[in-house]
Design a protein around this motif. Structure first.
Motif, PDB file in Angstrom:
ATOM      1  N   VAL A   5      38.254  40.526  33.558  1.00  0.00           N
ATOM      2  CA  VAL A   5      39.342  40.279  34.504  1.00  0.00           C
ATOM      3  C   VAL A   5      39.261  41.412  35.513  1.00  0.00           C
ATOM      4  CG1 VAL A   5      41.843  40.217  34.774  1.00  0.00           C
ATOM      5  CG2 VAL A   5      40.785  39.151  32.773  1.00  0.00           C
ATOM      6  N   VAL A   6      39.159  41.073  36.795  1.00  0.00           N
ATOM      7  CA  VAL A   6      39.000  42.072  37.848  1.00  0.00           C
ATOM      8  C   VAL A   6      40.140  41.930  38.849  1.00  0.00           C
ATOM      9  CG1 VAL A   6      37.503  42.900  39.707  1.00  0.00           C
ATOM     10  CG2 VAL A   6      36.497  42.057  37.587  1.00  0.00           C
ATOM     11  N   VAL A   7      40.776  43.061  39.175  1.00  0.00           N
ATOM     12  CA  VAL A   7      41.874  43.080  40.139  1.00  0.00           C
ATOM     13  C   VAL A   7      41.744  44.340  40.986  1.00  0.00           C
ATOM     14  CG1 VAL A   7      44.389  43.189  40.438  1.00  0.00           C
ATOM     15  CG2 VAL A   7      43.431  41.856  38.575  1.00  0.00           C
ATOM     16  N   ASP A   8      41.896  44.190  42.298  1.00  0.00           N
ATOM     17  CA  ASP A   8      41.992  45.338  43.191  1.00  0.00           C
ATOM     18  C   ASP A   8      43.442  45.454  43.626  1.00  0.00           C
ATOM     19  OD1 ASP A   8      39.367  46.605  43.585  1.00  0.00           O
ATOM     20  OD2 ASP A   8      38.771  44.607  44.252  1.00  0.00           O
ATOM     21  N   ILE A   9      44.025  46.630  43.405  1.00  0.00           N
ATOM     22  CA  ILE A   9      45.436  46.861  43.703  1.00  0.00           C
ATOM     23  C   ILE A   9      45.523  47.867  44.856  1.00  0.00           C
ATOM     24  CG2 ILE A   9      47.653  47.590  42.758  1.00  0.00           C
ATOM     25  CD1 ILE A   9      46.255  47.087  39.930  1.00  0.00           C
ATOM     26  N   PRO A  10      45.968  47.422  46.031  1.00  0.00           N
ATOM     27  CA  PRO A  10      46.071  48.349  47.160  1.00  0.00           C
ATOM     28  C   PRO A  10      47.227  49.328  46.979  1.00  0.00           C
ATOM     29  CG  PRO A  10      46.881  46.183  47.781  1.00  0.00           C
ATOM     30  CD  PRO A  10      46.368  46.066  46.377  1.00  0.00           C
ATOM     31  N   HIS A  11      47.087  50.505  47.589  1.00  0.00           N
ATOM     32  CA  HIS A  11      48.172  51.489  47.577  1.00  0.00           C
ATOM     33  C   HIS A  11      48.052  52.378  48.810  1.00  0.00           C
ATOM     34  CE1 HIS A  11      45.728  55.007  46.470  1.00  0.00           C
ATOM     35  NE2 HIS A  11      45.047  54.186  45.683  1.00  0.00           N
ATOM     36  N   LYS A  12      49.092  53.135  49.080  1.00  0.00           N
ATOM     37  CA  LYS A  12      49.117  54.053  50.224  1.00  0.00           C
ATOM     38  C   LYS A  12      49.386  55.482  49.775  1.00  0.00           C
ATOM     39  CE  LYS A  12      50.686  50.453  53.309  1.00  0.00           C
ATOM     40  NZ  LYS A  12      51.718  49.954  54.205  1.00  0.00           N
ATOM     41  N   LEU A  13      49.121  55.772  48.514  1.00  0.00           N
ATOM     42  CA  LEU A  13      49.457  57.070  47.929  1.00  0.00           C
ATOM     43  C   LEU A  13      48.396  58.138  48.125  1.00  0.00           C
ATOM     44  CD1 LEU A  13      50.771  55.773  44.492  1.00  0.00           C
ATOM     45  CD2 LEU A  13      52.145  56.579  46.414  1.00  0.00           C
ATOM     46  N   GLY A  14      47.182  57.738  48.363  1.00  0.00           N
ATOM     47  CA  GLY A  14      46.067  58.681  48.308  1.00  0.00           C
ATOM     48  C   GLY A  14      45.559  58.754  46.871  1.00  0.00           C
ATOM     49  N   ARG A  15      44.348  59.224  46.733  1.00  0.00           N
ATOM     50  CA  ARG A  15      43.680  59.226  45.421  1.00  0.00           C
ATOM     51  C   ARG A  15      44.421  60.064  44.374  1.00  0.00           C
ATOM     52  NH1 ARG A  15      37.589  58.801  44.726  1.00  0.00           N
ATOM     53  NH2 ARG A  15      37.819  58.504  46.949  1.00  0.00           N
ATOM     54  N   ASP A  16      44.792  61.290  44.704  1.00  0.00           N
ATOM     55  CA  ASP A  16      45.411  62.187  43.722  1.00  0.00           C
ATOM     56  C   ASP A  16      46.760  61.674  43.233  1.00  0.00           C
ATOM     57  OD1 ASP A  16      43.227  63.882  43.847  1.00  0.00           O
ATOM     58  OD2 ASP A  16      44.150  65.211  45.325  1.00  0.00           O
ATOM     59  N   GLU A  31      50.688  47.153  28.529  1.00  0.00           N
ATOM     60  CA  GLU A  31      51.560  46.036  28.137  1.00  0.00           C
ATOM     61  C   GLU A  31      51.055  44.695  28.629  1.00  0.00           C
ATOM     62  OE1 GLU A  31      55.377  47.074  29.706  1.00  0.00           O
ATOM     63  OE2 GLU A  31      55.674  48.699  28.281  1.00  0.00           O
ATOM     64  N   ILE A  32      50.063  44.681  29.519  1.00  0.00           N
ATOM     65  CA  ILE A  32      49.544  43.419  30.034  1.00  0.00           C
ATOM     66  C   ILE A  32      48.766  42.644  28.981  1.00  0.00           C
ATOM     67  CG2 ILE A  32      49.404  44.254  32.404  1.00  0.00           C
ATOM     68  CD1 ILE A  32      46.300  44.397  31.915  1.00  0.00           C
ATOM     69  N   VAL A  33      48.315  43.337  27.936  1.00  0.00           N
ATOM     70  CA  VAL A  33      47.518  42.691  26.896  1.00  0.00           C
ATOM     71  C   VAL A  33      48.450  42.083  25.860  1.00  0.00           C
ATOM     72  CG1 VAL A  33      45.754  43.041  25.127  1.00  0.00           C
ATOM     73  CG2 VAL A  33      45.646  44.340  27.271  1.00  0.00           C
ATOM     74  N   PRO A  34      48.375  40.756  25.650  1.00  0.00           N
ATOM     75  CA  PRO A  34      49.243  40.116  24.661  1.00  0.00           C
ATOM     76  C   PRO A  34      49.060  40.722  23.277  1.00  0.00           C
ATOM     77  CG  PRO A  34      48.045  38.475  25.956  1.00  0.00           C
ATOM     78  CD  PRO A  34      47.467  39.814  26.297  1.00  0.00           C
ATOM     79  N   GLY A  35      50.152  41.114  22.662  1.00  0.00           N
ATOM     80  CA  GLY A  35      50.100  41.692  21.319  1.00  0.00           C
ATOM     81  C   GLY A  35      49.546  43.100  21.289  1.00  0.00           C
ATOM     82  N   GLY A  36      49.462  43.742  22.460  1.00  0.00           N
ATOM     83  CA  GLY A  36      48.881  45.083  22.563  1.00  0.00           C
ATOM     84  C   GLY A  36      49.665  46.104  21.769  1.00  0.00           C
ATOM     85  N   LEU A  91      48.569  42.341  35.443  1.00  0.00           N
ATOM     86  CA  LEU A  91      47.923  43.565  35.902  1.00  0.00           C
ATOM     87  C   LEU A  91      48.218  43.803  37.384  1.00  0.00           C
ATOM     88  CD1 LEU A  91      46.067  45.964  35.403  1.00  0.00           C
ATOM     89  CD2 LEU A  91      44.124  44.445  35.771  1.00  0.00           C
ATOM     90  N   ALA A  92      48.113  42.772  38.187  1.00  0.00           N
ATOM     91  CA  ALA A  92      48.412  42.900  39.615  1.00  0.00           C
ATOM     92  C   ALA A  92      49.880  43.268  39.830  1.00  0.00           C
ATOM     93  CB  ALA A  92      48.072  41.600  40.341  1.00  0.00           C
ATOM     94  N   GLU A  93      50.772  42.634  39.072  1.00  0.00           N
ATOM     95  CA  GLU A  93      52.214  42.885  39.206  1.00  0.00           C
ATOM     96  C   GLU A  93      52.593  44.297  38.761  1.00  0.00           C
ATOM     97  OE1 GLU A  93      56.062  41.542  36.657  1.00  0.00           O
ATOM     98  OE2 GLU A  93      54.708  39.932  37.262  1.00  0.00           O
ATOM     99  N   LYS A  94      52.207  44.672  37.538  1.00  0.00           N
ATOM    100  CA  LYS A  94      52.580  45.986  37.009  1.00  0.00           C
ATOM    101  C   LYS A  94      51.866  47.116  37.746  1.00  0.00           C
ATOM    102  CE  LYS A  94      54.045  44.668  32.396  1.00  0.00           C
ATOM    103  NZ  LYS A  94      55.399  45.176  32.421  1.00  0.00           N
ATOM    104  N   GLY A  95      50.624  46.868  38.137  1.00  0.00           N
ATOM    105  CA  GLY A  95      49.884  47.874  38.888  1.00  0.00           C
ATOM    106  C   GLY A  95      50.518  48.152  40.247  1.00  0.00           C
ATOM    107  N   ALA A  96      50.925  47.085  40.939  1.00  0.00           N
ATOM    108  CA  ALA A  96      51.578  47.255  42.247  1.00  0.00           C
ATOM    109  C   ALA A  96      52.882  48.030  42.118  1.00  0.00           C
ATOM    110  CB  ALA A  96      51.809  45.901  42.900  1.00  0.00           C
ATOM    111  N   LYS A  97      53.668  47.726  41.093  1.00  0.00           N
ATOM    112  CA  LYS A  97      54.942  48.437  40.879  1.00  0.00           C
ATOM    113  C   LYS A  97      54.689  49.920  40.581  1.00  0.00           C
ATOM    114  CE  LYS A  97      57.793  44.635  39.231  1.00  0.00           C
ATOM    115  NZ  LYS A  97      58.468  44.043  38.076  1.00  0.00           N
ATOM    116  N   LEU A  98      53.693  50.189  39.780  1.00  0.00           N
ATOM    117  CA  LEU A  98      53.370  51.570  39.399  1.00  0.00           C
ATOM    118  C   LEU A  98      52.908  52.381  40.618  1.00  0.00           C
ATOM    119  CD1 LEU A  98      53.059  53.527  36.995  1.00  0.00           C
ATOM    120  CD2 LEU A  98      50.717  52.720  36.775  1.00  0.00           C
ATOM    121  N   LEU A  99      52.225  51.729  41.549  1.00  0.00           N
ATOM    122  CA  LEU A  99      51.661  52.435  42.698  1.00  0.00           C
ATOM    123  C   LEU A  99      52.527  52.361  43.956  1.00  0.00           C
ATOM    124  CD1 LEU A  99      47.956  51.358  42.181  1.00  0.00           C
ATOM    125  CD2 LEU A  99      48.961  53.598  41.721  1.00  0.00           C
ATOM    126  N   LYS A 100      53.761  51.909  43.818  1.00  0.00           N
ATOM    127  CA  LYS A 100      54.660  51.852  44.972  1.00  0.00           C
ATOM    128  C   LYS A 100      55.187  53.202  45.334  1.00  0.00           C
ATOM    129  CE  LYS A 100      56.792  47.605  46.083  1.00  0.00           C
ATOM    130  NZ  LYS A 100      57.801  46.654  45.896  1.00  0.00           N
TER     131      LYS A 100
END
Length: 100
Positions: A5-16, A31-36, A91-100
């Protein structure tokens, strides 16, 4: 094994800053993995390698942090490949929220 599964998540934070957010929120990403459950993680440069134990299976993932995006790959074992579209969506949803 199925294609990752491949996802690119854009952000404006900079690498660090993006790397710091990911380091502090890897449990939310797992948490994205069922039963993780148990999560093991390690950084190699700007790439986070983490493994989630789920339903008796090991799910290996990589998050490569760039200046303006995070490239995520999740290797689902055959038993969990049925959940690939749901994993991609979460992954796209949680990743975007984390990188906001």
């Amino acid at each position: 094994m199925a294609d990752p599964v491949v996802v690119d998540i854009p952000h404006k934070l900079g690498r660090d800053a993006a790397r710091a957010r990911i380091a502090g929120g890897v449990s939310k990403i797992a948490e994205i993995v069922p039963g993780g459950g148990h999560v093991e993680q390690r950084w190699e440069g700007d790439t986070l390698h983490f493994t989630v134990s789920a339903m008796g299976q090991q799910v290996a993932s990589r998050l490569q942090v760039f200046d303006n995006r995070v490239h995520a790959e999740v290797d689902l074992p055959p038993m969990l490949a049925l959940f690939a579209s749901k994993v991609r969506e979460k992954l796209a949803e949680k990743g975007a929220k984390l990188l906001k």
